[in-house]
Write a protein that holds these residues in place. Sequence first.
Motif, PDB file in Angstrom:
ATOM      1  N   LEU A 197       0.863  -1.190   0.000  1.00 57.14           N
ATOM      2  CA  LEU A 197       0.000   0.000   0.000  1.00 57.14           C
ATOM      3  C   LEU A 197       0.894   1.234   0.000  1.00 57.14           C
ATOM      4  O   LEU A 197       1.338   1.705   1.054  1.00 57.14           O
ATOM      5  CB  LEU A 197      -0.898   0.010   1.237  1.00 57.14           C
ATOM      6  CG  LEU A 197      -2.194  -0.798   1.179  1.00 57.14           C
ATOM      7  CD1 LEU A 197      -2.900  -0.739   2.528  1.00 57.14           C
ATOM      8  CD2 LEU A 197      -3.128  -0.292   0.084  1.00 57.14           C
ATOM      9  N   TRP A 198       1.199   1.721  -1.198  1.00 57.11           N
ATOM     10  CA  TRP A 198       1.995   2.945  -1.284  1.00 57.11           C
ATOM     11  C   TRP A 198       1.119   4.145  -0.962  1.00 57.11           C
ATOM     12  O   TRP A 198      -0.055   4.193  -1.336  1.00 57.11           O
ATOM     13  CB  TRP A 198       2.589   3.112  -2.677  1.00 57.11           C
ATOM     14  CG  TRP A 198       3.661   2.131  -3.022  1.00 57.11           C
ATOM     15  CD1 TRP A 198       3.577   1.111  -3.920  1.00 57.11           C
ATOM     16  CD2 TRP A 198       4.980   2.079  -2.473  1.00 57.11           C
ATOM     17  NE1 TRP A 198       4.768   0.413  -3.964  1.00 57.11           N
ATOM     18  CE2 TRP A 198       5.643   0.990  -3.080  1.00 57.11           C
ATOM     19  CE3 TRP A 198       5.672   2.841  -1.527  1.00 57.11           C
ATOM     20  CZ2 TRP A 198       6.955   0.643  -2.783  1.00 57.11           C
ATOM     21  CZ3 TRP A 198       6.978   2.502  -1.219  1.00 57.11           C
ATOM     22  CH2 TRP A 198       7.604   1.422  -1.832  1.00 57.11           C
ATOM     23  N   ARG A 199       1.699   5.110  -0.280  1.00 58.23           N
ATOM     24  CA  ARG A 199       0.988   6.362  -0.009  1.00 58.23           C
ATOM     25  C   ARG A 199       1.060   7.231  -1.266  1.00 58.23           C
ATOM     26  O   ARG A 199       2.158   7.581  -1.706  1.00 58.23           O
ATOM     27  CB  ARG A 199       1.634   7.080   1.179  1.00 58.23           C
ATOM     28  CG  ARG A 199       0.828   8.242   1.716  1.00 58.23           C
ATOM     29  CD  ARG A 199       1.481   8.798   2.968  1.00 58.23           C
ATOM     30  NE  ARG A 199       1.615   7.784   4.015  1.00 58.23           N
ATOM     31  CZ  ARG A 199       2.285   7.963   5.149  1.00 58.23           C
ATOM     32  NH1 ARG A 199       2.904   9.126   5.374  1.00 58.23           N
ATOM     33  NH2 ARG A 199       2.349   7.003   6.049  1.00 58.23           N
ATOM     34  N   PRO A 200      -0.064   7.573  -1.858  1.00 60.84           N
ATOM     35  CA  PRO A 200      -0.014   8.362  -3.092  1.00 60.84           C
ATOM     36  C   PRO A 200       0.709   9.690  -2.866  1.00 60.84           C
ATOM     37  O   PRO A 200       0.549  10.340  -1.823  1.00 60.84           O
ATOM     38  CB  PRO A 200      -1.484   8.596  -3.432  1.00 60.84           C
ATOM     39  CG  PRO A 200      -2.204   7.475  -2.753  1.00 60.84           C
ATOM     40  CD  PRO A 200      -1.447   7.219  -1.488  1.00 60.84           C
ATOM     41  N   ARG A 201       1.535  10.079  -3.854  1.00 61.20           N
ATOM     42  CA  ARG A 201       2.302  11.316  -3.723  1.00 61.20           C
ATOM     43  C   ARG A 201       2.382  12.025  -5.069  1.00 61.20           C
ATOM     44  O   ARG A 201       2.520  11.391  -6.111  1.00 61.20           O
ATOM     45  CB  ARG A 201       3.715  11.029  -3.205  1.00 61.20           C
ATOM     46  CG  ARG A 201       4.564  12.286  -3.059  1.00 61.20           C
ATOM     47  CD  ARG A 201       5.889  12.004  -2.393  1.00 61.20           C
ATOM     48  NE  ARG A 201       5.742  11.727  -0.968  1.00 61.20           N
ATOM     49  CZ  ARG A 201       5.561  12.656  -0.040  1.00 61.20           C
ATOM     50  NH1 ARG A 201       5.475  13.925  -0.386  1.00 61.20           N
ATOM     51  NH2 ARG A 201       5.468  12.333   1.224  1.00 61.20           N
ATOM     52  N   VAL A 202       2.287  13.363  -4.995  1.00 61.77           N
ATOM     53  CA  VAL A 202       2.400  14.196  -6.196  1.00 61.77           C
ATOM     54  C   VAL A 202       3.789  14.818  -6.281  1.00 61.77           C
ATOM     55  O   VAL A 202       4.368  14.921  -7.359  1.00 61.77           O
ATOM     56  CB  VAL A 202       1.316  15.294  -6.206  1.00 61.77           C
ATOM     57  CG1 VAL A 202       1.421  16.139  -7.475  1.00 61.77           C
ATOM     58  CG2 VAL A 202      -0.080  14.670  -6.116  1.00 61.77           C
ATOM     59  N   ALA A 203       4.355  15.251  -5.157  1.00 60.96           N
ATOM     60  CA  ALA A 203       5.664  15.905  -5.162  1.00 60.96           C
ATOM     61  C   ALA A 203       6.779  14.890  -5.384  1.00 60.96           C
ATOM     62  O   ALA A 203       6.767  13.801  -4.801  1.00 60.96           O
ATOM     63  CB  ALA A 203       5.897  16.640  -3.845  1.00 60.96           C
ATOM     64  N   GLN A 204       7.749  15.274  -6.234  1.00 60.71           N
ATOM     65  CA  GLN A 204       8.925  14.431  -6.447  1.00 60.71           C
ATOM     66  C   GLN A 204      10.189  15.068  -5.891  1.00 60.71           C
ATOM     67  O   GLN A 204      11.007  14.383  -5.288  1.00 60.71           O
ATOM     68  CB  GLN A 204       9.131  14.161  -7.938  1.00 60.71           C
ATOM     69  CG  GLN A 204       8.196  13.147  -8.544  1.00 60.71           C
ATOM     70  CD  GLN A 204       8.817  12.496  -9.763  1.00 60.71           C
ATOM     71  OE1 GLN A 204       9.489  11.472  -9.653  1.00 60.71           O
ATOM     72  NE2 GLN A 204       8.589  13.085 -10.923  1.00 60.71           N
ATOM     73  N   ALA A 205      10.357  16.371  -6.110  1.00 64.15           N
ATOM     74  CA  ALA A 205      11.611  16.999  -5.673  1.00 64.15           C
ATOM     75  C   ALA A 205      11.415  18.493  -5.497  1.00 64.15           C
ATOM     76  O   ALA A 205      10.559  19.117  -6.132  1.00 64.15           O
ATOM     77  CB  ALA A 205      12.726  16.728  -6.686  1.00 64.15           C
ATOM     78  N   GLU A 206      12.227  19.047  -4.613  1.00 62.57           N
ATOM     79  CA  GLU A 206      12.329  20.500  -4.449  1.00 62.57           C
ATOM     80  C   GLU A 206      13.579  20.971  -5.184  1.00 62.57           C
ATOM     81  O   GLU A 206      14.671  20.430  -4.979  1.00 62.57           O
ATOM     82  CB  GLU A 206      12.414  20.873  -2.972  1.00 62.57           C
ATOM     83  CG  GLU A 206      12.573  22.375  -2.731  1.00 62.57           C
ATOM     84  CD  GLU A 206      12.705  22.728  -1.262  1.00 62.57           C
ATOM     85  OE1 GLU A 206      12.843  23.933  -0.949  1.00 62.57           O
ATOM     86  OE2 GLU A 206      12.677  21.793  -0.416  1.00 62.57           O
ATOM     87  N   LEU A 207      13.432  21.968  -6.037  1.00 67.77           N
ATOM     88  CA  LEU A 207      14.538  22.480  -6.830  1.00 67.77           C
ATOM     89  C   LEU A 207      14.752  23.958  -6.531  1.00 67.77           C
ATOM     90  O   LEU A 207      13.805  24.685  -6.227  1.00 67.77           O
ATOM     91  CB  LEU A 207      14.254  22.329  -8.336  1.00 67.77           C
ATOM     92  CG  LEU A 207      13.769  20.956  -8.841  1.00 67.77           C
ATOM     93  CD1 LEU A 207      13.466  21.038 -10.326  1.00 67.77           C
ATOM     94  CD2 LEU A 207      14.807  19.888  -8.555  1.00 67.77           C
ATOM     95  N   THR A 208      15.991  24.419  -6.627  1.00 71.88           N
ATOM     96  CA  THR A 208      16.266  25.845  -6.528  1.00 71.88           C
ATOM     97  C   THR A 208      15.758  26.529  -7.792  1.00 71.88           C
ATOM     98  O   THR A 208      15.475  25.870  -8.801  1.00 71.88           O
ATOM     99  CB  THR A 208      17.769  26.110  -6.388  1.00 71.88           C
ATOM    100  OG1 THR A 208      18.406  25.735  -7.629  1.00 71.88           O
ATOM    101  CG2 THR A 208      18.365  25.314  -5.240  1.00 71.88           C
ATOM    102  N   PRO A 209      15.651  27.869  -7.783  1.00 67.20           N
ATOM    103  CA  PRO A 209      15.241  28.567  -9.011  1.00 67.20           C
ATOM    104  C   PRO A 209      16.159  28.274 -10.193  1.00 67.20           C
ATOM    105  O   PRO A 209      15.738  28.387 -11.345  1.00 67.20           O
ATOM    106  CB  PRO A 209      15.294  30.046  -8.602  1.00 67.20           C
ATOM    107  CG  PRO A 209      15.046  30.034  -7.134  1.00 67.20           C
ATOM    108  CD  PRO A 209      15.729  28.798  -6.637  1.00 67.20           C
ATOM    109  N   ASP A 210      17.406  27.888  -9.920  1.00 69.18           N
ATOM    110  CA  ASP A 210      18.340  27.554 -10.998  1.00 69.18           C
ATOM    111  C   ASP A 210      18.257  26.093 -11.426  1.00 69.18           C
ATOM    112  O   ASP A 210      18.971  25.672 -12.347  1.00 69.18           O
ATOM    113  CB  ASP A 210      19.777  27.867 -10.556  1.00 69.18           C
ATOM    114  CG  ASP A 210      19.996  29.356 -10.350  1.00 69.18           C
ATOM    115  OD1 ASP A 210      19.339  30.142 -11.059  1.00 69.18           O
ATOM    116  OD2 ASP A 210      20.796  29.716  -9.467  1.00 69.18           O
ATOM    117  N   GLY A 211      17.409  25.310 -10.755  1.00 65.16           N
ATOM    118  CA  GLY A 211      17.215  23.917 -11.158  1.00 65.16           C
ATOM    119  C   GLY A 211      18.008  22.896 -10.381  1.00 65.16           C
ATOM    120  O   GLY A 211      17.937  21.697 -10.681  1.00 65.16           O
TER     121      GLY A 211
END
Length: 705
Positions: free
Chosen positions: A554-568
């Motif tokens: 039972l995986w917990r559904p998630r939308v977010a993958q990563a946090e990126l800086t404005p430069d990527g």
Amino acid sequence: MSEGVARTGRRVRVLQGIGLSLMVLLAGRLAYLQSVDSDAYAAAADANTIREVVTPAPRGLILDDAGRPLVQNRTQLQITVDRTALSRQPDRGGAVLARLGRVLGTSADDLRAQIRPCGPGVTAPCWNGSPYQPVPVAVDVDSRVAMQVLEFRERFPGVEAISVSVRNYPQEGKANLAHVLGYLQPADEKDVAAQKEAGLRDPRLGAANLVGRAGLEKQYDSLLRGAPGVTRVTVDHLGHVLSTVEAAAPRPGNNLLTSIDAKVQAIAERALAEGIERARTVPDYRGRKYAADSGAIVVLDSTNGAVVAMAGAPTFNLSDWVGGIDAKTYARLVSDKAGTPLLARPYAAADPPGSLFKVISTAAAAKAGYDLNKTYPCPSSYTVGNQTFKNYESQAHGYITLARALEVSCDTVFYKIAHEMWLRDGGEKPVADPADPMQRMAEIFGLGRPTGIDLPGEIGGRIASREFKQSYWEQTREATCGRAEAANTDRAAVYGDDAARAAFLHQLDRENCIDGAKWRAGDAVNFSIGQGDTMTTPLQMARVYAAIANGGTLWRPRVAQAELTPDGDVVRTFSPVSDGKVDVAPKVLKYLLAALEGTARNGTAAGVFAGWPLVEMPAGAKTGTAERFGEDPTSWFVGFAGPEGDRSRYVAVMTVSQGGTGSGTSGPGVRAVLSAMLGVDRAAVWPNGLPPALPGRVEEQDGGE
């Protein structure tokens, strides 16, 4: 005479002593203030003359899995008015506001109302930001209007035309994604208090700042908002700005990389809209058209819980929130007549799941000792007491296995098993601790509670049970008994003019008034096929089938993958979170998986998957048609498939409220999405049927905001 003089002298000396004492006290207090408390009073004086003006930072972008912007910023021209500058003018800015009103097509009185501070007794329009910063009075103005202000500054002292950053929605492939992305609104006192209590990066959050109010904008608000710019200015006793002490520029927010694929999302939204339209306009095999008032679609990666696409209908335009939503538009978004477009149906609305629930009933039967290799009768109907429960379309299939019962969606097989389980638990006189195997299995698969998706507002649905029925009866008994008694005199006045419907409802109310808390055999058999009081969200059902597809996690559904800086650059990644394995034997999960693949080959979903290369690329499915008294049936359909070597990777669930059959209304939409993802009958959205690779992992974190 001498005695009077003496008395007068004594009085003078007393007064002189009092005066001298007062002078000593005053001198001592002055010395104390100048020496001991001088720093404190100097700080207080500074606090009275220095004010902070907070400039919101540009919000970070929200990106799809390939880095395409789902939410970005655009430059907007605004006209602002400096209240302090107006207050210094002889007429307190009256002439300037009159000239500006003619340029903007409004009146000086309207502009004056816009710039007055909000407060007790002040109704909108008003300004709820800092009194020391310019107030926007016109947003998204034409460049020609801005030039009139800029070219004739002498006519508009205190008025500026400035560029500001506002939210923009590119809608790659016309993907709307409103319920997932969310919108912004001005901060309120609760937001300010929450920021201070949490010690987040923006403790000076003010009422003029925008904060996320729904979707990802709310869930990851602090990540996206960045750090504000702060300008400290000195003001005189009238509040006029005298000088700038210091100024710090705002720091843009970070970007959020999601698991949503904009191309798949656009296809899913189109498939949902077409399904609803098909139900409303194209007659089914019996010539029926359906109300089809709403719907939802969810696509999950069964290997990690990532949300590939998610949509609800009706939906809304996120651009309506930019610059503030008007009352008329907001009223429509929450209107029942309009279908409450603001409601996020994939995870914040629930319906009976119909036959999609039968995989849970099958797993419960296996756990309770029913032989998966044995055959069971599938007659056209099953009678419990004086009530007869029919197969959908009253079709009989003879003796069949549980796998075949799933393939052809035979109700009566599950009616009989559920009835036998109810009798084992004591029937009308239940044992002290009933086993209720099907309810327990529903809990094992995560029903009755939120999935934990990183989106606000998720509901947990409901598992129909003895406990629920008792609680509901206690809450509604008075009203139920009142209706039953009133209907004894005038049934039509209580239930309407449909005599058959009124008779049914009257009988139901009379029974429920007396002993509506009892868990009856009818409740048990209805529960086994996902009917009655059980309510699930489309996301919950997608998660159930993802667990079957991946072998039980039972995986917990998630939308977010990563946090990126404005430069990527990658700041952190959000790794998949497991809520554990379902307590179901691996052989049972394999049995269910094979039965669902049989449904796509030669069961109720065979028509949907006609022409699909099932040998090279197996697919599985389950149809569902949930019925409610007095309404059209609700359509459900789940399908799964995957690339070579991972044949059940992607799970898609679609439902249309009052939309008819699962295969007729929702099935074609699910097939269209899976076809696009895997390149069946069309070019694949992804090479090799796999999503883009996640950026390099710097710091894995399981948590959200």
